[in-house]
Scaffold this active site. Structure first.
Site, mmCIF file in Angstrom:
data_model
loop_
_atom_site.group_PDB
_atom_site.id
_atom_site.type_symbol
_atom_site.label_atom_id
_atom_site.label_comp_id
_atom_site.label_asym_id
_atom_site.label_seq_id
_atom_site.Cartn_x
_atom_site.Cartn_y
_atom_site.Cartn_z
ATOM 1 N N GLU A 1 -110.499 -80.015 51.722
ATOM 2 C CA GLU A 1 -109.542 -79.719 52.790
ATOM 3 C C GLU A 1 -109.950 -78.441 53.517
ATOM 4 O O GLU A 1 -110.165 -78.427 54.728
ATOM 5 C CB GLU A 1 -108.157 -79.568 52.163
ATOM 6 C CG GLU A 1 -107.071 -78.991 53.053
ATOM 7 C CD GLU A 1 -105.874 -78.615 52.200
ATOM 8 O OE1 GLU A 1 -104.859 -79.319 52.293
ATOM 9 O OE2 GLU A 1 -105.949 -77.612 51.447
ATOM 10 N N ASP B 1 -98.032 -81.096 52.193
ATOM 11 C CA ASP B 1 -98.877 -81.964 53.008
ATOM 12 C C ASP B 1 -98.163 -82.360 54.300
ATOM 13 O O ASP B 1 -98.768 -82.404 55.371
ATOM 14 C CB ASP B 1 -99.256 -83.229 52.234
ATOM 15 C CG ASP B 1 -100.506 -83.066 51.388
ATOM 16 O OD1 ASP B 1 -100.924 -81.909 51.159
ATOM 17 O OD2 ASP B 1 -101.062 -84.085 50.945
#
Length: 441
Positions: A89, A307
């Protein structure tokens, strides 16, 4: 009489200009190559915006709370400081930021580190990236998280467009290799219905299974590209405009397929976001319905949480670049801002059930050793980025809130330089018109 007429005319001009500054555009940057500087539209000077953007960039890459670290002469990594690791990420986010800011050295360092330590060069996971590594490169896990591949591919294509493929790294070929390896193929991976784990007595240690980044039937991105995470998706992984980038410049022979993936992804978001609040779950089924069992109510997986924060920003990006779903995205942007505004623009917390109610204690996802609801700057950032889609006056209050927010530790000592810092930087890029489609030069 003349003075009155002049005054009324002047007021009409001012009101018209004010209204225009809050009117979202009707064409995306793929067509216009233009970007809004929302900060300037809302009254900030261009000089102050440039200075602030550079300060936020420096906070992430060079400041005392930086998350970017160089290794030797050729490599570097982005670290989730509080978890003492480097994640696909953060590495792929760092690459996207670097190519946007034309920082080739940072980009190349991050890519070399990712390729050396994270990317599987052979075996059943060839082409994929281990989602978490220690900062010395030792892998904490072998499996991939699909959003990392999404950003790696797109940032590599942009690097190819910006710098070409003959400066030491063939960016286009690296992107194509990932794409080719993430297409459906039969592989042998650890057995078990709950993902990689030690097999129970009598179970086979390995089993053959289909592995893919994009679920073939729905054409939606998987949560993880393995037998476990392929059963569902994560709404925050959906960035339809990235598929349009692939369709235009990946040159992998799948242009029409990627265009279809973009369409499917936009349609999915209509299903995943709550009709009343605009909130989306942390993870969900491919039809947008809530998870049952694993990931469901018992551990808060059906809630809006870390998220999920990325979705307003992701929808803003798709709106800016493609404008292909503008009517829904405009309504979505105002809907989700209306919800957070109703919670208090300086008070809303960072986790909710999708109906807008607060989670119970055991549903709150902890971070950095704390299990606590906060007014997190990461969510302040993404809700501000949604202003790009909005025409209501509230959008300025969200932009002002981001501009004035201080990225400093909370009173109890909790501080997230990594996730909060990266989302803050992305939001400033969006709102200043500096998050752009990079066309071939």
């Amino acid at each position: 009489m003349k003075k009155t007429f002049f005054f009324l005319t002047l007021m009409c001009i001012i009101i018209g200009a004010y209204s225009q500054s809050y009117k979202p555009w009707e064409q995306g940057a793929f067509d216009t190559r233009k970007y809004r500087n929302v900060f300037v539209e809302m009254g900030y000077s261009a000089k102050d915006v440039d200075k602030k953007l550079q300060e936020v960039f420096n906070d992430v890459f060079y400041g005392p709370n930086k998350v970017y670290f160089e290794v030797g002469d050729t490599m570097g990594y982005v670290s989730d400081i509080k978890n003492h690791d480097a994640r696909t990420e953060g590495m792929s986010y760092g690459m996207m930021i670097a190519v946007q800011f034309n920082k080739k050295d940072i980009f190349d360092r991050l890519w070399r580190w990712s390729k050396k330590y994270m990317q599987h060069q052979t075996g059943p996971r060839e082409g994929y990236f281990a989602w978490s590594c220690k900062t010395d490169g030792t892998r904490n896990a072998e499996g991939a998280a699909s959003d990392g591949e999404l950003y790696f591919i797109t940032s590599l294509i942009f690097a190819s467009n910006r710098w070409g493929d003959d400066t030491g790294i063939n960016y286009k070929a690296e992107a194509q290799r990932i794409l080719n390896n993430t297409m459906p193929r039969e592989v042998e991976l650890p057995a078990g219905p709950h993902g990689p784990r030690s097999p129970r007595q009598g179970e086979p240690t390995m089993q053959k299974q289909q592995a893919y980044l994009i679920e073939p039937e729905t054409q939606l991105i998987t949560f993880t590209p393995d037998g476990f995470g392929q059963r569902f998706t994560d709404p925050s992984y959906h960035i339809p405009a990235f598929y349009e980038v692939w369709a235009k410049w990946a040159d992998d022979g799948r242009s029409e397929y990627w265009k279809k993936c973009a369409e499917k992804s936009r349609a999915f978001m209509h299903l995943a976001c709550n009709e009343k609040t605009g909130l989306n779950p942390d993870m969900c089924q491919y039809d947008g319905s809530m998870m049952q069992g694993f990931g469901g109510r018992r551990n808060g997986g059906n809630n809006f949480r870390y998220d999920s924060w990325r979705v307003p920003m992701n929808m803003a990006l798709d709106y800016e670049w493609s404008c292909a779903d503008r009517e829904w995205q405009q309504k979505y942007g105002e809907k989700i801002q209306n919800f957070f505004y109703s919670q208090g623009i300086n008070d809303f917390v960072d986790q909710y059930r999708v109906d807008g109610s607060l989670p119970e204690e055991d549903e709150i996802l902890q971070a950095g050793g704390f299990r606590k609801l906060r007014h997190s700057i990461g969510l302040v950032s993404t809700t501000a980025a949604a202003s790009i889609m909005c025409s209501h006056a509230k959008s300025k209050e969200f932009v002002d809130a981001l501009w004035n927010a201080k990225h400093v530790p909370f009173d109890d000592g909790y501080f997230d330089a990594y996730y909060d810092g990266l989302l803050r930087l992305f939001a400033f890029m969006h709102l200043s018109g500096r998050y752009q489609v990079i066309f071939p030069e």
